[in-house]
Design an enzyme around this catalytic site. Structure first.
Site, PDB file in Angstrom:
ATOM      1  N   ASN A   7     -13.107  32.655   6.353  1.00 35.54           N
ATOM      2  CA  ASN A   7     -11.849  31.918   6.438  1.00 35.54           C
ATOM      3  C   ASN A   7     -11.208  31.992   5.056  1.00 35.54           C
ATOM      4  O   ASN A   7     -11.590  31.274   4.143  1.00 35.54           O
ATOM      5  CB  ASN A   7     -12.176  30.468   6.835  1.00 35.54           C
ATOM      6  CG  ASN A   7     -10.940  29.609   6.973  1.00 35.54           C
ATOM      7  OD1 ASN A   7      -9.820  30.052   6.704  1.00 35.54           O
ATOM      8  ND2 ASN A   7     -11.144  28.377   7.393  1.00 35.54           N
ATOM      9  N   ARG A  87     -10.892  34.376  10.480  1.00 35.55           N
ATOM     10  CA  ARG A  87      -9.908  33.415  10.952  1.00 35.55           C
ATOM     11  C   ARG A  87      -8.538  33.838  10.412  1.00 35.55           C
ATOM     12  O   ARG A  87      -8.378  34.066   9.213  1.00 35.55           O
ATOM     13  CB  ARG A  87     -10.236  32.028  10.426  1.00 35.55           C
ATOM     14  CG  ARG A  87      -9.212  31.034  10.859  1.00 35.55           C
ATOM     15  CD  ARG A  87      -9.333  29.745  10.100  1.00 35.55           C
ATOM     16  NE  ARG A  87      -8.399  28.784  10.647  1.00 35.55           N
ATOM     17  CZ  ARG A  87      -7.959  27.731   9.982  1.00 35.55           C
ATOM     18  NH1 ARG A  87      -8.376  27.489   8.765  1.00 35.55           N
ATOM     19  NH2 ARG A  87      -7.101  26.909  10.541  1.00 35.55           N
ATOM     20  N   HIS A 176      -4.681  25.254  14.961  1.00 35.49           N
ATOM     21  CA  HIS A 176      -5.962  24.623  15.353  1.00 35.49           C
ATOM     22  C   HIS A 176      -6.445  25.088  16.720  1.00 35.49           C
ATOM     23  O   HIS A 176      -7.265  24.406  17.355  1.00 35.49           O
ATOM     24  CB  HIS A 176      -5.848  23.080  15.423  1.00 35.49           C
ATOM     25  CG  HIS A 176      -5.641  22.419  14.105  1.00 35.49           C
ATOM     26  ND1 HIS A 176      -4.893  21.268  13.962  1.00 35.49           N
ATOM     27  CD2 HIS A 176      -6.084  22.724  12.861  1.00 35.49           C
ATOM     28  CE1 HIS A 176      -4.892  20.894  12.698  1.00 35.49           C
ATOM     29  NE2 HIS A 176      -5.602  21.769  12.006  1.00 35.49           N
ATOM     30  N   ARG A 235       1.491  15.869   5.232  1.00 36.97           N
ATOM     31  CA  ARG A 235       2.652  16.411   5.962  1.00 36.97           C
ATOM     32  C   ARG A 235       3.340  15.304   6.745  1.00 36.97           C
ATOM     33  O   ARG A 235       2.665  14.445   7.327  1.00 36.97           O
ATOM     34  CB  ARG A 235       2.216  17.499   6.943  1.00 36.97           C
ATOM     35  CG  ARG A 235       1.628  18.725   6.295  1.00 36.97           C
ATOM     36  CD  ARG A 235       1.452  19.824   7.342  1.00 36.97           C
ATOM     37  NE  ARG A 235       0.643  20.910   6.825  1.00 36.97           N
ATOM     38  CZ  ARG A 235      -0.493  21.322   7.376  1.00 36.97           C
ATOM     39  NH1 ARG A 235      -0.959  20.760   8.494  1.00 36.97           N
ATOM     40  NH2 ARG A 235      -1.162  22.322   6.841  1.00 36.97           N
ATOM     41  N   GLU A 379     -15.329  25.350  14.496  1.00 35.07           N
ATOM     42  CA  GLU A 379     -14.462  26.528  14.617  1.00 35.07           C
ATOM     43  C   GLU A 379     -15.234  27.811  14.318  1.00 35.07           C
ATOM     44  O   GLU A 379     -14.981  28.844  14.929  1.00 35.07           O
ATOM     45  CB  GLU A 379     -13.273  26.387  13.658  1.00 35.07           C
ATOM     46  CG  GLU A 379     -12.270  25.348  14.147  1.00 35.07           C
ATOM     47  CD  GLU A 379     -11.407  24.758  13.049  1.00 35.07           C
ATOM     48  OE1 GLU A 379     -11.948  23.989  12.227  1.00 35.07           O
ATOM     49  OE2 GLU A 379     -10.205  25.055  13.018  1.00 35.07           O
TER      50      GLU A 379
END
Ligand code: ADP
Length: 393
Positions: A7, A87, A176, A235, A379
């Protein structure tokens, strides 16, 4: 199958070597501050061995060399690694599912990079480096957007002029997706055939919901970028889009400043005035800090509101699953969100909600109309499963 999952970010590279059958993680780590002073690698092995390697990491290529050296020292040379899963944050319009790396698929990662410039360029570089350095190992691209690719047009289309939308490939891509896919799979294993309609709640420092019916995504809360939807650590989530124009015209901010403000200086950090980390905010609220309390109240309110929106997309829901840093660890935040949904018949059992575990578990009360679960996400394992599906014999 033994799979190395990578990743890569613009200045970091996380890795994990795991076995798809036993789910055992042999080694994992993170190369940090790539291209910046003070770079290092934090490396862990499954026998409990941990080390911090202070090494110069001028670029991703050097980082990957070190990772393969560390894995070789742990007993896993390149022969022992049967596939690499990468990823990729943004798959654009090219990745309805994971794909084996070829010149063509690698080109697609770069072609859609303007949609996620901070991630895709670095990811494409790392894929290319792995291919060149270890030609005997197959590589697979697993895009975070794939799961959302087939949501209905009425859910993904933006009400902007068609020529603009077409030319610039504007749509809801979501993010996601790999996590939501894993959460569905685990919930289904846990509840068996009793679950058809699931609202998956990935609540970490980035947060999104996904409305899933029998394994297929119907809608999600993130949009063209991960900025949309829920209030997150830093965010702002959904706000009136005209706020951007107002900040530029009247506030005198440049477009880059607005971008940074909304992605890095907003959300729970801005509301609490204290931290983006929900542990600090819970602590502040418990000590009577009104801004921290408002941050929590707004998080519960917006998350509840958007869960109801996802339930509307599904025309009802049998189950909801909490996951990621906040969803897996904070009983307070789970209770706050569930309370917002009491009118829909969602009810959690306070004792079950307190249980701490790494396993998927049920936390709803016996008389809840909707099953509520905590599902630790994974993940990396989901990415490794995709590598096995595409490269395994
Ligand atoms: P990401 O992968 O998006 O960086 P994570 O899924 O790791 O995020 O979630 C990180 C967030 O989870 C932290 O910022 C923190 O707010 C929250 N978190 C982690 N542990 C706890 C805890 N015990 N209680 C409350 N919140 C927690």
């Amino acid at each position: 199958m033994r799979v190395l999952v990578i990743n890569a970010g613009s200045s970091s590279l996380k890795y994990q070597l795991l076995d798809t059958k036993s789910k055992e993680v042999f080694a994992k780590g993170n190369c940090e501050r790539i291209g910046i002073d003070g770079s290092f690698i934090g490396h862990e092995e499954n026998d409990g061995g941990k080390q911090k390697l202070e090494v110069e990491l001028p670029d991703h290529k050097t980082a990957i060399k070190h990772v393969f050296d560390l894995l070789a020292q742990a007993g896993f040379d390149t022969e022992a690694i049967e596939g690499i899963g990468h990823r990729v944050v943004q798959g654009g319009w090219y990745f309805p599912e994971s794909k084996v790396v070829t010149d063509e698929t690698l080109g697609w990662v770069r072609e859609v990079a303007p949609l996620a410039p901070l991630h895709n360029y670095a990811e494409a570089d790392v894929i290319e480096i792995c291919r060149n350095m270890f030609p005997s190992i197959g590589n697979v691209i697993v895009a975070d957007t794939s799961f959302h690719y087939d949501i209905p047009e009425k859910a993904w289309r933006y009400a902007l002029p068609r020529d603009v939308v077409d030319r610039l490939h504007i749509r809801k891509y979501g993010a996601h997706g790999t996590s939501h896919r894993y959460i569905w799979r685990t919930t289904r294993e846990f509840l068996g055939g009793d679950v058809h309609k699931l609202v998956s709640c990935h609540l970490g420092s980035g947060a999104s919901l996904s409305a899933i019916e029998d394994g297929r995504d119907k809608d999600t809360t993130m949009g063209l970028t991960p900025l949309d939807g829920l209030i997150m650590g830093t965010r702002c989530g959904t706000i009136d889009p005209a706020t951007v124009c107002y900040l530029v015209r009247e506030g005198g901010y440049s477009i880059d400043e607005v971008d940074t403000m909304m992605n890095k200086q907003a959300g729970m950090l801005a509301l609490s005035g204290r931290s983006s980390d929900s542990r600090d905010i819970e602590e502040g609220a418990a000590a009577g800090d009104a801004n921290c309390q408002m941050a929590l109240d707004m998080f519960y309110y917006r998350t509840g509101q958007l869960i109801a929106e996802m339930a509307q997309s599904l025309q009802g829901f049998d189950a909801m699953a909490f996951s990621a840093g906040i969803g897996e660890n904070s009983a307070t935040m789970r209770a706050g969100v569930a309370q917002e949904l009491a009118w829909l018949g969602v009810k959690i059992d306070p004792e079950l909600n307190k249980v701490r575990s790494d396993e998927a578990r049920l936390i709803s009360a016996a008389d809840s109309k909707v099953k509520v679960l905590v599902v630790p996400t994974n993940e990396e394992l989901m990415i490794a499963y995709d590598v096995e599906a595409l490269l395994g014999r």
